[in-house]
Design an enzyme around this catalytic site. Structure first.
Site, PDB file in Angstrom:
ATOM      1  N   CYS A  61     -47.868 -56.445  10.626  1.00 56.33           N
ATOM      2  CA  CYS A  61     -48.311 -57.035  11.893  1.00 56.33           C
ATOM      3  C   CYS A  61     -47.446 -56.580  13.067  1.00 56.33           C
ATOM      4  O   CYS A  61     -46.421 -55.926  12.909  1.00 56.33           O
ATOM      5  CB  CYS A  61     -48.297 -58.552  11.786  1.00 56.33           C
ATOM      6  N   ALA A  64     -43.841 -57.651  13.044  1.00 55.60           N
ATOM      7  CA  ALA A  64     -43.038 -56.834  12.126  1.00 55.60           C
ATOM      8  C   ALA A  64     -42.599 -55.538  12.809  1.00 55.60           C
ATOM      9  O   ALA A  64     -41.457 -55.097  12.670  1.00 55.60           O
ATOM     10  CB  ALA A  64     -43.827 -56.516  10.859  1.00 55.60           C
ATOM     11  N   ARG A  95     -35.674 -54.304   4.973  1.00 52.13           N
ATOM     12  CA  ARG A  95     -35.981 -52.923   5.330  1.00 52.13           C
ATOM     13  C   ARG A  95     -34.854 -51.949   4.990  1.00 52.13           C
ATOM     14  O   ARG A  95     -34.989 -50.744   5.131  1.00 52.13           O
ATOM     15  CB  ARG A  95     -36.325 -52.861   6.816  1.00 52.13           C
ATOM     16  N   HIS A 194     -44.260 -51.826  18.079  1.00 51.24           N
ATOM     17  CA  HIS A 194     -43.326 -50.768  18.504  1.00 51.24           C
ATOM     18  C   HIS A 194     -43.414 -50.605  20.011  1.00 51.24           C
ATOM     19  O   HIS A 194     -42.417 -50.479  20.703  1.00 51.24           O
ATOM     20  CB  HIS A 194     -43.708 -49.413  17.891  1.00 51.24           C
TER      21      HIS A 194
HETATM   22 FE1  CFM Z   1     -41.625 -44.625  11.858  1.00 47.29          FE
HETATM   23 FE2  CFM Z   1     -42.512 -44.784   9.619  1.00 47.29          FE
HETATM   24 FE3  CFM Z   1     -42.444 -46.906  11.256  1.00 47.29          FE
HETATM   25 FE4  CFM Z   1     -40.159 -45.823  10.236  1.00 47.29          FE
HETATM   26 FE5  CFM Z   1     -40.198 -47.723   8.251  1.00 47.29          FE
HETATM   27 FE6  CFM Z   1     -42.539 -46.642   7.646  1.00 47.29          FE
HETATM   28 FE7  CFM Z   1     -42.522 -48.757   9.256  1.00 47.29          FE
HETATM   29 MO1  CFM Z   1     -41.912 -48.971   6.779  1.00 47.29          MO
HETATM   30  S1  CFM Z   1     -40.731 -43.838  10.040  1.00 47.29           S
HETATM   31  S2  CFM Z   1     -40.646 -46.537  12.184  1.00 47.29           S
HETATM   32  S3  CFM Z   1     -38.514 -46.690   9.135  1.00 47.29           S
HETATM   33  S4  CFM Z   1     -43.638 -45.178  11.325  1.00 47.29           S
HETATM   34  S5  CFM Z   1     -40.853 -47.039   6.433  1.00 47.29           S
HETATM   35  S6  CFM Z   1     -43.394 -44.537   7.733  1.00 47.29           S
HETATM   36  S7  CFM Z   1     -43.838 -48.289   7.740  1.00 47.29           S
HETATM   37  S8  CFM Z   1     -40.779 -49.684   8.627  1.00 47.29           S
HETATM   38  S9  CFM Z   1     -43.163 -49.003  11.270  1.00 47.29           S
HETATM   39  C1  HCA Z   2     -43.008 -53.472   7.935  1.00 48.11           C
HETATM   40  C2  HCA Z   2     -41.759 -53.003   7.288  1.00 48.11           C
HETATM   41  C3  HCA Z   2     -41.975 -52.042   6.157  1.00 48.11           C
HETATM   42  C4  HCA Z   2     -42.599 -52.709   4.952  1.00 48.11           C
HETATM   43  C5  HCA Z   2     -42.410 -51.914   3.731  1.00 48.11           C
HETATM   44  C6  HCA Z   2     -43.278 -52.144   2.555  1.00 48.11           C
HETATM   45  C7  HCA Z   2     -40.599 -51.459   5.785  1.00 48.11           C
HETATM   46  O1  HCA Z   2     -43.970 -52.726   8.061  1.00 48.11           O
HETATM   47  O2  HCA Z   2     -43.032 -54.596   8.339  1.00 48.11           O
HETATM   48  O3  HCA Z   2     -44.465 -52.455   2.681  1.00 48.11           O
HETATM   49  O4  HCA Z   2     -42.749 -51.933   1.473  1.00 48.11           O
HETATM   50  O5  HCA Z   2     -40.454 -50.263   5.801  1.00 48.11           O
HETATM   51  O6  HCA Z   2     -39.695 -52.248   5.479  1.00 48.11           O
HETATM   52  O7  HCA Z   2     -42.802 -50.990   6.595  1.00 48.11           O
END
Ligand code: CFM
Ligand code: HCA
Length: 542
Positions: A61, A64, A95, A194
């Site tokens: 979401c 998050a 995370r 983001h």
């Molecule tokens: Fe970029 Fe990602 Fe993301 Fe990420 Fe992550 Fe991710 Fe995420 Mo989980 S590189 S910031 S550190 S888009 S692993 S593939 S899904 S938290 S929002």
């Molecule tokens: C997020 C965080 C997450 C979740 C990871 C997962 C992460 O999207 O809220 O589903 O295992 O990297 O911690 O993407």
């Protein structure tokens, strides 16, 4: 060249869509893209659109994305979740964004979960008073430099004004306090979070200090690197060896002051384009700091990124030093690869992760001689897939960009990363900017499937059809996939492993993946008393 097994991808797509009601099937089919060539193509994929209710999406979401992803890794800002305790609790330390808080006196609030723990009464009568109390309590206990407040769904529904509370408490306590309207439902995924986070960090923190935290001849910021499993430490080690100063990282292993003075850097390097291109654009507009795309996942990609940074500065000494560092680092990488490659060559992978890793990690698989059969993002936008960075006019005002941009991107009439040269020229006159960018689709082989916002049902189907040697995704997918006899590597948290970035990270990855794809245990998943049943039904048993 890497080739896809002999499965007709069009048939596979039909199979994925067969059980959907026609309307859902039509929508999903636009989110499934089949490569016709080995290179760039001109077709579109549908992305960044709402998940059809009822589908078990892999997405998260907006809260998050804002609280967990962007602000989470900054150690000295107190992050208060305004909402019922679950949101704060389930986003607490999951995370694996590491931080180096060993310096004497270093503040580190990452181990804490701050929340207003709203109750029924607060929902009925409003939660602002409780929020003020929470801010006061956090201030009294820790005297932090800054406090951030994150709104959860109920806060938006009852209408608490977190921004008014932030202003009032900022005036009272004399520290920077800012609120985020990042209610979970605000966007179609984490991605909106983001954007909300970046806009506020840019307007409230970036450029508020002219006191440098670091000094160096070649000062860069790393944007979109969150220090998962210590990745940022490895990247910093390499850059330091080259004589490049990593001034601020957004936001792995970062501090408030790093953000506040990051405008003193010469160059922004963007790792995860999806989560942070906004800050790169805004810094380019406001401070004239150019940005380039880098990728430190994969040894070859790391070398390429170092060369790209050196080429940007154009300094002969730096270019020479970067070559020396690559030459020093590569033999160990090559030795590790030589050891595992005979066992990994020809194996197959599927990657369904977030908004950049499903692309970046294909580099490592390529190095290992493995083929990516299918890949996709949870929440990326079309530019991440198709490979052109587009900045519409309304984004150009550096101080006041807002969430409207998301609507522009969601409107295919307005937003087309693959528009023709002529159309681009016309848009440029209206203030739009374009930047070529390495997208996921051009990088994938012929016959590969690219699927946006994959769900549990389709994941099961894909595994049944293709039987990949490894599936890469997150914690929600891990156990259902493994119960089908396929190992799952978490590319979010790295399953307690890592770092995987840079040269040393590549070695760690080769070893971990070799162990997983060559383990015999996966063939034993099926209970012996079910041996007579067809393959891959074990998921319903274990
Ligand atoms: Fe970029 Fe990602 Fe993301 Fe990420 Fe992550 Fe991710 Fe995420 Mo989980 S590189 S910031 S550190 S888009 S692993 S593939 S899904 S938290 S929002
Ligand atoms: C997020 C965080 C997450 C979740 C990871 C997962 C992460 O999207 O809220 O589903 O295992 O990297 O911690 O993407």
């Amino acid at each position: 060249p890497l080739t896809i097994p002999d499965i007709d991808p069009e048939e596979a797509r039909k199979e994925l869509l067969a059980k959907y009601p026609p309307k859902v099937g039509r929508k999903r089919s636009q989110q499934i893209y089949i490569k016709e060539t080995d290179g760039a193509e001109d077709r579109e994929i549908m992305a960044n659109v709402r998940t059809v209710p009822g589908i078990i999406t892999m997405r998260g979401c907006t809260y998050a994305g804002c609280k967990g992803v962007i602000l989470g890794p900054t150690r000295d800002i107190i992050n208060i979740t305004h909402g019922p305790i679950g949101c704060g609790f389930y986003s607490w330390l999951t995370r694996r964004n590491q931080t180096d808080a060993s310096a004497p006196g270093a503040e580190n609030y990452i181990p804490y979960a701050f929340s207003t723990d709203m109750q029924d009464e607060d929902i009925i009568f409003g939660g602002e008073k409780k929020l003020k109390k929470a801010i006061q309590e956090a201030y009294d206990l820790f005297k932090p430099k800054a406090i951030a407040i994150f709104s959860t769904c109920p806060v938006g529904l009852i209408g608490d004004d977190v921004h008014a509370v932030a202003r009032e408490m900022k005036a009272l306590l004399g520290i920077n306090i800012f609120g985020f309207s990042c209610e979970g439902y605000k966007g179609v995924s984490q991605s909106a979070g983001h954007h909300i986070a970046n806009n506020k960090i840019f307007t409230e923190v970036v450029g508020t200090s002219d006191t440098p935290v670091r000094k160096g001849k070649f000062m860069i910021n790393m944007l979109g690197e969150y220090n998962i499993g210590g990745d940022a430490f490895e990247i910093e080690r390499i850059l330091e060896k080259c004589g490049i100063t990593l001034n601020a990282t957004f936001s792995g292993n970062s501090t408030y002051n790093d953000f506040a003075s990051c405008q003193l850097s010469d160059l922004n390097c963007v790792m995860c384009h999806r989560s942070i291109n906004y800050v790169a654009d805004m810094m380019e507009t406001k401070y004239g700091i150019p940005w380039i795309k880098v990728n430190f996942i994969g040894a070859n990609a790391s070398a390429k990124s170092l060369r790209r940074i050196a080429a940007h500065f154009g300094d002969p000494e730096l270019i020479k030093r970067v070559e020396e560092v690559i030459a020093e680092e590569m033999p160990e990488v090559e030795a590790a690869l030589a050891e595992i490659k005979p066992r990994t060559t020809g194996k197959t992978a599927m990657l369904f992760v977030g908004g950049s890793r499903a692309h970046h990690y294909q580099e490592l698989f390529r190095e290992m001689g493995m083929t990516t059969l299918a890949a996709g993002y949870e929440f990326a936008h079309r530019d991440d897939y198709e490979g052109r960075h587009v900045i519409p006019t309304i984004k150009v005002d550096a101080d006041s960009r807002n969430i409207e941009e998301l609507e522009v991107e969601a409107d295919p009439e307005n937003y087309n990363p693959r528009m023709s040269e002529a159309e681009m020229k016309a848009r440029e006159k209206d203030g739009w900017k374009f930047k070529e960018y390495e997208g996921l689709i051009p990088d994938m082989p012929k016959k590969a499937m690219i699927i946006d916002d994959l769900n549990q049902y389709e994941a099961d189907k894909l595994i049944e059809m293709y039987k990949p040697d490894i599936f890469c995704a997150g914690i929600k997918e891990k156990y259902s996939v493994q119960k089908m006899g396929v190992p799952l590597k978490q590319l979010h948290s790295y399953d307690y492993g890592g770092p995987y970035a840079g040269f040393k990270g590549a070695i760690n990855y080769y070893k971990d993946i070799d162990r997983m794809v060559n383990s015999k245990v996966w063939s034993k998943v099926k209970a012996p008393w079910r041996a007579s049943e067809p393959e891959l039904t074990a998921c319903f048993v274990a």
